[in-house]
Enzyme design. Sequence first.
Site, PDB file in Angstrom:
ATOM      1  N   HIS A   1      -9.241  -5.228 -15.158  1.00  0.00           N
ATOM      2  CA  HIS A   1      -8.327  -4.103 -14.897  1.00  0.00           C
ATOM      3  C   HIS A   1      -7.373  -4.443 -13.741  1.00  0.00           C
ATOM      4  O   HIS A   1      -6.162  -4.226 -13.850  1.00  0.00           O
ATOM      5  CB  HIS A   1      -9.165  -2.856 -14.591  1.00  0.00           C
ATOM      6  CG  HIS A   1      -8.382  -1.648 -14.189  1.00  0.00           C
ATOM      7  ND1 HIS A   1      -8.389  -0.478 -14.911  1.00  0.00           N
ATOM      8  CD2 HIS A   1      -7.553  -1.411 -13.130  1.00  0.00           C
ATOM      9  CE1 HIS A   1      -7.600   0.413 -14.321  1.00  0.00           C
ATOM     10  NE2 HIS A   1      -7.090  -0.124 -13.235  1.00  0.00           N
ATOM     11  N   GLU A   2      -7.922  -4.997 -12.655  1.00  0.00           N
ATOM     12  CA  GLU A   2      -7.081  -5.290 -11.482  1.00  0.00           C
ATOM     13  C   GLU A   2      -6.120  -6.447 -11.761  1.00  0.00           C
ATOM     14  O   GLU A   2      -4.974  -6.426 -11.314  1.00  0.00           O
ATOM     15  CB  GLU A   2      -7.939  -5.603 -10.248  1.00  0.00           C
ATOM     16  CG  GLU A   2      -8.893  -4.496  -9.811  1.00  0.00           C
ATOM     17  CD  GLU A   2      -8.263  -3.112  -9.734  1.00  0.00           C
ATOM     18  OE1 GLU A   2      -7.068  -3.002  -9.428  1.00  0.00           O
ATOM     19  OE2 GLU A   2      -8.974  -2.129 -10.011  1.00  0.00           O
TER      20      GLU A   2
ATOM     21  N   CYS B   1      -7.955   4.953 -13.006  1.00  0.00           N
ATOM     22  CA  CYS B   1      -7.125   4.125 -12.130  1.00  0.00           C
ATOM     23  C   CYS B   1      -6.587   5.000 -11.000  1.00  0.00           C
ATOM     24  O   CYS B   1      -6.176   6.130 -11.253  1.00  0.00           O
ATOM     25  CB  CYS B   1      -5.973   3.530 -12.935  1.00  0.00           C
ATOM     26  SG  CYS B   1      -4.867   2.502 -11.971  1.00  0.00           S
ATOM     27  N   LEU B   2      -6.602   4.462  -9.779  1.00  0.00           N
ATOM     28  CA  LEU B   2      -6.110   5.244  -8.632  1.00  0.00           C
ATOM     29  C   LEU B   2      -4.619   5.567  -8.772  1.00  0.00           C
ATOM     30  O   LEU B   2      -4.142   6.516  -8.160  1.00  0.00           O
ATOM     31  CB  LEU B   2      -6.374   4.500  -7.325  1.00  0.00           C
ATOM     32  CG  LEU B   2      -7.851   4.316  -6.958  1.00  0.00           C
ATOM     33  CD1 LEU B   2      -7.990   3.461  -5.701  1.00  0.00           C
ATOM     34  CD2 LEU B   2      -8.543   5.654  -6.771  1.00  0.00           C
TER      35      LEU B   2
ATOM     36  N   HIS C   1      -3.016  -5.341 -13.459  1.00  0.00           N
ATOM     37  CA  HIS C   1      -1.997  -4.781 -12.560  1.00  0.00           C
ATOM     38  C   HIS C   1      -1.015  -5.860 -12.087  1.00  0.00           C
ATOM     39  O   HIS C   1       0.163  -5.588 -11.885  1.00  0.00           O
ATOM     40  CB  HIS C   1      -2.660  -4.164 -11.321  1.00  0.00           C
ATOM     41  CG  HIS C   1      -3.133  -2.757 -11.508  1.00  0.00           C
ATOM     42  ND1 HIS C   1      -2.275  -1.714 -11.780  1.00  0.00           N
ATOM     43  CD2 HIS C   1      -4.379  -2.199 -11.436  1.00  0.00           C
ATOM     44  CE1 HIS C   1      -2.981  -0.585 -11.866  1.00  0.00           C
ATOM     45  NE2 HIS C   1      -4.253  -0.853 -11.679  1.00  0.00           N
TER      46      HIS C   1
HETATM   47 ZN    ZN Z   1      -5.791   0.497 -11.714  1.00  0.00          ZN
END
Ligand code: ZN
Length: 179
Positions: free
Chosen positions: A139-140, A96-97, A143
Amino acid sequence: MAILPIRIYGDPVLRKKSEPITEITPELRQLAKDMLETMYDAPGCGLAAPQIGRNIRLVVIDTAIPGEEDPRPYIMFNPEWEPEQGAKPVDYDEGCLSLPEIFCNVVRPDKVCVRFFDINGEPQEIHDCEGLFARCIQHETDHLNGDLFVDKISQADRTLNQSKLRKMAKETQSKLKKR
Ligand code: ZN
Protein backbone atom coordinates in the site's frame (compact mmCIF):
# COMPACT_ATOMS: atom_id res chain seq x y z
CA MET A 1 9.92 16.05 16.38
CA ALA A 2 6.86 17.41 14.65
CA ILE A 3 3.45 16.28 13.55
CA LEU A 4 3.02 17.06 9.87
CA PRO A 5 -0.27 17.85 8.12
CA ILE A 6 -1.57 14.86 6.13
CA ARG A 7 -2.60 15.52 2.53
CA ILE A 8 -6.08 14.39 1.60
CA TYR A 9 -7.52 12.80 -1.56
CA GLY A 10 -7.81 15.40 -4.31
CA ASP A 11 -4.37 16.87 -3.59
CA PRO A 12 -2.25 16.50 -6.76
CA VAL A 13 0.85 15.60 -4.69
CA LEU A 14 -0.76 12.18 -4.05
CA ARG A 15 -0.90 11.46 -7.78
CA LYS A 16 2.70 12.31 -8.71
CA LYS A 17 5.39 9.66 -9.11
CA SER A 18 7.99 10.14 -6.38
CA GLU A 19 11.73 10.54 -7.01
CA PRO A 20 14.34 8.06 -5.74
CA ILE A 21 16.45 9.28 -2.82
CA THR A 22 20.13 9.54 -3.74
CA GLU A 23 21.49 10.66 -0.36
CA ILE A 24 20.07 10.16 3.12
CA THR A 25 20.73 13.60 4.56
CA PRO A 26 20.16 14.68 8.20
CA GLU A 27 17.07 16.56 6.93
CA LEU A 28 15.63 13.32 5.50
CA ARG A 29 16.43 11.39 8.72
CA GLN A 30 14.52 14.02 10.67
CA LEU A 31 11.66 13.94 8.15
CA ALA A 32 11.42 10.14 8.54
CA LYS A 33 11.19 10.50 12.35
CA ASP A 34 8.55 13.21 11.98
CA MET A 35 6.61 10.92 9.63
CA LEU A 36 6.67 8.15 12.24
CA GLU A 37 5.39 10.57 14.87
CA THR A 38 2.68 11.79 12.47
CA MET A 39 1.66 8.18 11.73
CA TYR A 40 1.45 7.21 15.45
CA ASP A 41 -0.53 10.38 16.17
CA ALA A 42 -3.07 9.79 13.35
CA PRO A 43 -3.11 6.84 14.27
CA GLY A 44 -2.11 4.65 11.35
CA CYS A 45 0.21 1.74 10.55
CA GLY A 46 1.92 3.27 7.51
CA LEU A 47 2.67 6.63 5.91
CA ALA A 48 4.34 7.54 2.61
CA ALA A 49 6.16 10.82 1.91
CA PRO A 50 3.61 12.10 -0.69
CA GLN A 51 1.02 12.00 2.11
CA ILE A 52 2.93 14.77 3.89
CA GLY A 53 3.51 16.64 0.63
CA ARG A 54 6.93 15.33 -0.46
CA ASN A 55 7.34 13.41 -3.72
CA ILE A 56 10.31 11.32 -2.56
CA ARG A 57 10.60 7.54 -2.13
CA LEU A 58 10.32 7.24 1.65
CA VAL A 59 7.78 5.29 3.70
CA VAL A 60 7.37 4.50 7.40
CA ILE A 61 5.54 1.45 8.75
CA ASP A 62 4.68 0.02 12.16
CA THR A 63 2.13 -2.78 12.22
CA ALA A 64 2.52 -3.67 15.92
CA ILE A 65 -0.77 -3.48 17.86
CA PRO A 66 -0.58 -0.35 20.04
CA GLY A 67 -0.72 -1.15 23.76
CA GLU A 68 -0.43 -4.91 23.13
CA GLU A 69 2.88 -5.28 21.32
CA ASP A 70 6.16 -3.37 21.47
CA PRO A 71 6.50 -0.86 18.61
CA ARG A 72 8.17 -2.17 15.44
CA PRO A 73 8.99 1.00 13.49
CA TYR A 74 10.42 0.68 9.99
CA ILE A 75 11.86 3.56 8.00
CA MET A 76 12.31 2.55 4.36
CA PHE A 77 14.16 4.66 1.80
CA ASN A 78 13.65 3.59 -1.85
CA PRO A 79 11.57 0.51 -0.95
CA GLU A 80 10.93 -2.16 -3.57
CA TRP A 81 8.95 -5.34 -3.12
CA GLU A 82 8.15 -8.49 -5.04
CA PRO A 83 5.83 -11.38 -4.28
CA GLU A 84 7.52 -14.41 -2.73
CA GLN A 85 7.34 -17.65 -4.66
CA GLY A 86 3.99 -19.32 -4.02
CA ALA A 87 2.35 -16.11 -2.77
CA LYS A 88 -1.44 -16.21 -3.05
CA PRO A 89 -3.85 -13.32 -3.71
CA VAL A 90 -5.79 -12.43 -0.54
CA ASP A 91 -8.67 -10.07 0.30
CA TYR A 92 -8.29 -7.43 2.98
CA ASP A 93 -10.22 -4.31 3.98
CA GLU A 94 -7.87 -1.36 3.46
CA GLY A 95 -8.03 2.22 4.60
CA CYS A 96 -5.71 5.19 4.15
CA LEU A 97 -4.92 8.31 6.19
CA SER A 98 -5.38 10.33 2.99
CA LEU A 99 -8.85 8.84 2.42
CA PRO A 100 -10.57 9.16 5.80
CA GLU A 101 -13.66 7.03 6.39
CA ILE A 102 -13.23 4.91 3.27
CA PHE A 103 -12.55 1.21 3.76
CA CYS A 104 -12.73 -1.24 0.86
CA ASN A 105 -11.57 -4.68 -0.02
CA VAL A 106 -8.35 -4.92 -2.03
CA VAL A 107 -6.75 -8.11 -3.38
CA ARG A 108 -2.96 -8.33 -3.06
CA PRO A 109 -0.33 -11.10 -2.73
CA ASP A 110 -0.09 -12.43 0.83
CA LYS A 111 3.67 -12.86 1.05
CA VAL A 112 6.36 -10.47 -0.22
CA CYS A 113 10.05 -9.70 -0.03
CA VAL A 114 11.02 -6.05 0.52
CA ARG A 115 14.34 -4.31 -0.14
CA PHE A 116 15.14 -0.81 1.08
CA PHE A 117 17.78 1.40 2.66
CA ASP A 118 17.47 2.02 6.39
CA ILE A 119 18.02 5.29 8.25
CA ASN A 120 21.79 4.65 8.25
CA GLY A 121 21.84 4.08 4.49
CA GLU A 122 22.39 0.33 4.94
CA PRO A 123 20.68 -1.93 2.39
CA GLN A 124 18.10 -4.25 3.98
CA GLU A 125 16.18 -7.20 2.65
CA ILE A 126 13.30 -8.84 4.51
CA HIS A 127 11.85 -12.09 3.18
CA ASP A 128 8.48 -13.72 3.87
CA CYS A 129 6.69 -10.55 5.02
CA GLU A 130 3.10 -11.59 5.73
CA GLY A 131 -0.22 -10.33 7.05
CA LEU A 132 -0.66 -6.63 7.75
CA PHE A 133 3.08 -5.96 7.27
CA ALA A 134 3.01 -7.34 3.70
CA ARG A 135 -0.17 -5.38 3.03
CA CYS A 136 1.32 -2.14 4.33
CA ILE A 137 4.53 -2.49 2.30
CA GLN A 138 2.46 -2.77 -0.89
CA HIS A 139 0.00 0.00 0.00
CA GLU A 140 2.75 2.48 0.96
CA THR A 141 4.89 1.67 -2.08
CA ASP A 142 1.84 2.33 -4.27
CA HIS A 143 1.76 5.88 -2.88
CA LEU A 144 5.29 6.44 -4.26
CA ASN A 145 3.94 5.68 -7.74
CA GLY A 146 0.94 7.98 -7.35
CA ASP A 147 -1.42 5.03 -6.87
CA LEU A 148 -4.14 4.88 -4.22
CA PHE A 149 -5.99 1.82 -2.92
CA VAL A 150 -9.28 3.12 -4.33
CA ASP A 151 -7.76 2.57 -7.81
CA LYS A 152 -7.80 -1.17 -7.06
CA ILE A 153 -11.31 -1.64 -5.61
CA SER A 154 -14.23 -3.41 -7.28
CA GLN A 155 -16.65 -1.59 -9.56
CA ALA A 156 -19.39 -2.09 -6.95
CA ASP A 157 -17.28 -0.48 -4.20
CA ARG A 158 -16.34 2.33 -6.56
CA THR A 159 -19.99 3.09 -7.25
CA LEU A 160 -20.77 2.88 -3.54
CA ASN A 161 -18.04 5.38 -2.63
CA GLN A 162 -18.19 7.62 -5.68
CA SER A 163 -20.05 10.53 -4.07
CA LYS A 164 -17.84 10.43 -0.93
CA LEU A 165 -14.72 10.53 -3.12
CA ARG A 166 -16.02 13.37 -5.30
CA LYS A 167 -16.95 15.40 -2.23
CA MET A 168 -13.54 14.80 -0.65
CA ALA A 169 -11.68 15.83 -3.82
CA LYS A 170 -13.80 18.95 -4.18
CA GLU A 171 -13.20 20.02 -0.57
CA THR A 172 -9.45 19.43 -0.89
CA GLN A 173 -9.25 21.43 -4.11
CA SER A 174 -11.13 24.39 -2.67
CA LYS A 175 -8.81 24.33 0.40
CA LEU A 176 -5.74 24.26 -1.88
CA LYS A 177 -7.02 27.25 -3.85
CA LYS A 178 -7.39 29.30 -0.67
CA ARG A 179 -3.76 28.67 0.37
ZN1 ZN B 1 -2.37 5.24 2.17
